[in-house]
Design a protein around this motif. Structure first.
Motif, PDB file in Angstrom:
ATOM      1  N   UNK A  83     -42.662  21.769   0.464  1.00 30.91           N
ATOM      2  CA  UNK A  83     -43.080  20.394   0.712  1.00 30.91           C
ATOM      3  C   UNK A  83     -44.598  20.293   0.611  1.00 30.91           C
ATOM      4  N   UNK A  84     -45.068  19.348  -0.187  1.00 28.30           N
ATOM      5  CA  UNK A  84     -46.496  19.084  -0.396  1.00 28.30           C
ATOM      6  C   UNK A  84     -47.276  20.291  -0.923  1.00 28.30           C
ATOM      7  N   UNK A  85     -46.607  21.263  -1.496  1.00 31.27           N
ATOM      8  CA  UNK A  85     -47.289  22.420  -2.083  1.00 31.27           C
ATOM      9  C   UNK A  85     -47.980  22.016  -3.374  1.00 31.27           C
ATOM     10  N   UNK A  86     -49.048  22.722  -3.715  1.00 29.58           N
ATOM     11  CA  UNK A  86     -49.763  22.476  -4.963  1.00 29.58           C
ATOM     12  C   UNK A  86     -49.406  23.598  -5.938  1.00 29.58           C
ATOM     13  N   UNK A  87     -48.611  23.242  -6.941  1.00 29.94           N
ATOM     14  CA  UNK A  87     -48.174  24.187  -7.966  1.00 29.94           C
ATOM     15  C   UNK A  87     -48.710  23.761  -9.338  1.00 29.94           C
ATOM     16  N   UNK A  88     -49.885  23.133  -9.351  1.00 33.09           N
ATOM     17  CA  UNK A  88     -50.487  22.684 -10.592  1.00 33.09           C
ATOM     18  C   UNK A  88     -50.675  23.874 -11.525  1.00 33.09           C
ATOM     19  N   UNK A  89     -50.205  23.731 -12.772  1.00 30.38           N
ATOM     20  CA  UNK A  89     -50.293  24.752 -13.821  1.00 30.38           C
ATOM     21  C   UNK A  89     -49.610  26.068 -13.445  1.00 30.38           C
ATOM     22  N   UNK A  90     -48.756  26.059 -12.441  1.00 34.31           N
ATOM     23  CA  UNK A  90     -48.028  27.282 -12.057  1.00 34.31           C
ATOM     24  C   UNK A  90     -47.028  27.653 -13.143  1.00 34.31           C
TER      25      UNK A  90
ATOM     26  N   UNK B  31     -34.147  24.261  -3.278  1.00 37.63           N
ATOM     27  CA  UNK B  31     -35.501  24.273  -2.737  1.00 37.63           C
ATOM     28  C   UNK B  31     -35.945  22.851  -2.403  1.00 37.63           C
ATOM     29  N   UNK B  32     -36.857  22.739  -1.457  1.00 37.04           N
ATOM     30  CA  UNK B  32     -37.420  21.446  -1.072  1.00 37.04           C
ATOM     31  C   UNK B  32     -38.846  21.377  -1.597  1.00 37.04           C
ATOM     32  N   UNK B  33     -39.071  20.461  -2.547  1.00 38.05           N
ATOM     33  CA  UNK B  33     -40.388  20.264  -3.143  1.00 38.05           C
ATOM     34  C   UNK B  33     -40.843  18.820  -2.935  1.00 38.05           C
ATOM     35  N   UNK B  34     -40.479  18.248  -1.814  1.00 37.74           N
ATOM     36  CA  UNK B  34     -40.827  16.864  -1.491  1.00 37.74           C
ATOM     37  C   UNK B  34     -42.355  16.699  -1.501  1.00 37.74           C
ATOM     38  N   UNK B  35     -42.837  15.787  -2.362  1.00 40.64           N
ATOM     39  CA  UNK B  35     -44.265  15.507  -2.429  1.00 40.64           C
ATOM     40  C   UNK B  35     -45.092  16.615  -3.070  1.00 40.64           C
ATOM     41  N   UNK B  36     -44.449  17.612  -3.644  1.00 43.30           N
ATOM     42  CA  UNK B  36     -45.181  18.719  -4.273  1.00 43.30           C
ATOM     43  C   UNK B  36     -45.853  18.260  -5.559  1.00 43.30           C
ATOM     44  N   UNK B  37     -46.933  18.942  -5.927  1.00 43.02           N
ATOM     45  CA  UNK B  37     -47.643  18.657  -7.160  1.00 43.02           C
ATOM     46  C   UNK B  37     -47.395  19.800  -8.132  1.00 43.02           C
ATOM     47  N   UNK B  38     -46.762  19.459  -9.274  1.00 44.07           N
ATOM     48  CA  UNK B  38     -46.444  20.445 -10.312  1.00 44.07           C
ATOM     49  C   UNK B  38     -47.014  19.984 -11.657  1.00 44.07           C
TER      50      UNK B  38
ATOM     51  N   UNK C 260     -44.810  25.425   2.764  1.00 51.27           N
ATOM     52  CA  UNK C 260     -45.244  24.041   2.953  1.00 51.27           C
ATOM     53  C   UNK C 260     -46.764  23.959   2.856  1.00 51.27           C
ATOM     54  N   UNK C 261     -47.247  23.053   2.041  1.00 49.01           N
ATOM     55  CA  UNK C 261     -48.676  22.792   1.825  1.00 49.01           C
ATOM     56  C   UNK C 261     -49.426  23.979   1.216  1.00 49.01           C
ATOM     57  N   UNK C 262     -48.728  24.960   0.693  1.00 50.84           N
ATOM     58  CA  UNK C 262     -49.383  26.128   0.089  1.00 50.84           C
ATOM     59  C   UNK C 262     -50.103  25.739  -1.194  1.00 50.84           C
ATOM     60  N   UNK C 263     -51.219  26.414  -1.475  1.00 46.79           N
ATOM     61  CA  UNK C 263     -51.937  26.214  -2.720  1.00 46.79           C
ATOM     62  C   UNK C 263     -51.532  27.342  -3.664  1.00 46.79           C
TER      63      UNK C 263
END
Length: 186
Positions: A31-38, A48-55, A11-14
């Protein structure tokens, strides 16, 4: 690469630009994790729960997101070619300009999702709920939308050429300037 993160609490991991190719993230909490360009190519994100995550711009080619929760997630410009999102919940998700070519979204919930300019060519959306979805300019050539709910969806300028719409619910859908050439089931 190939990490086992089953049931991990991220949760909230970068995780910007993280390489999670072939990773097992089954039942993970992102939840709310930042997975930009992952890089999540062939990763398992089943349930998996990716509620509000950034991908944004994430690479999810061939990833398995069966039953995953992506409510209000941002997947703008993400690549999900041949990914499996069967039964996934993507309500209010932002998939603008994403690539879901050949993806499987059987019975997925995309209510009020934003899919403007998204490629869903050859995607399987049988029984999917796209009520109120924003699909302006989306590319749905050869897609399978049998029994899909497109009630009040905005398909302005969308390409639905050779798309199977048998049994699809289109009440109140906006099809202005949509290309329905050889669409099946209309």
């Amino acid at each position: 690469v190939g990490a086992t993160l089953t049931e991990a609490n991220l949760t909230c991991a970068n995780l910007t630009e993280a390489n999670l190719t072939w990773a097992n993230l089954t039942w993970a909490k992102l939840t709310n994790a930042n997975l930009t360009w992952a890089k999540l190519t062939n990763a398992s994100l089943t349930w998996a729960t990716l509620r509000g995550a950034t991908l944004k711009g994430a690479k999810l080619e061939g990833a398995n997101l069966t039953g995953a929760t992506l409510v209000s997630a941002t997947l703008e410009g993400a690549t999900l070619t041949d990914a499996t999102l069967e039964g996934a919940t993507l309500t209010w998700a932002k998939l603008t300009n994403a690539n879901l070519t050949g993806a499987t979204l059987v019975s997925a919930n995309l209510t009020n999702a934003s899919l403007e300019g998204t490629s869903l060519q050859g995607a399987t959306l049988t029984g999917a709920n796209l009520a109120g979805a924003y699909l302006k300019g989306a590319y749905l050539k050869d897609a399978h939308l049998e029994g899909a709910n497109l009630t009040h969806a905005d398909l302005t300028g969308a390409t639905l050429k050779d798309t199977n719409l048998k049994g699809a619910y289109l009440k109140g859908a906006n099809l202005t300037n949509a290309n329905l050439t050889e669409a099946i089931g209309l």
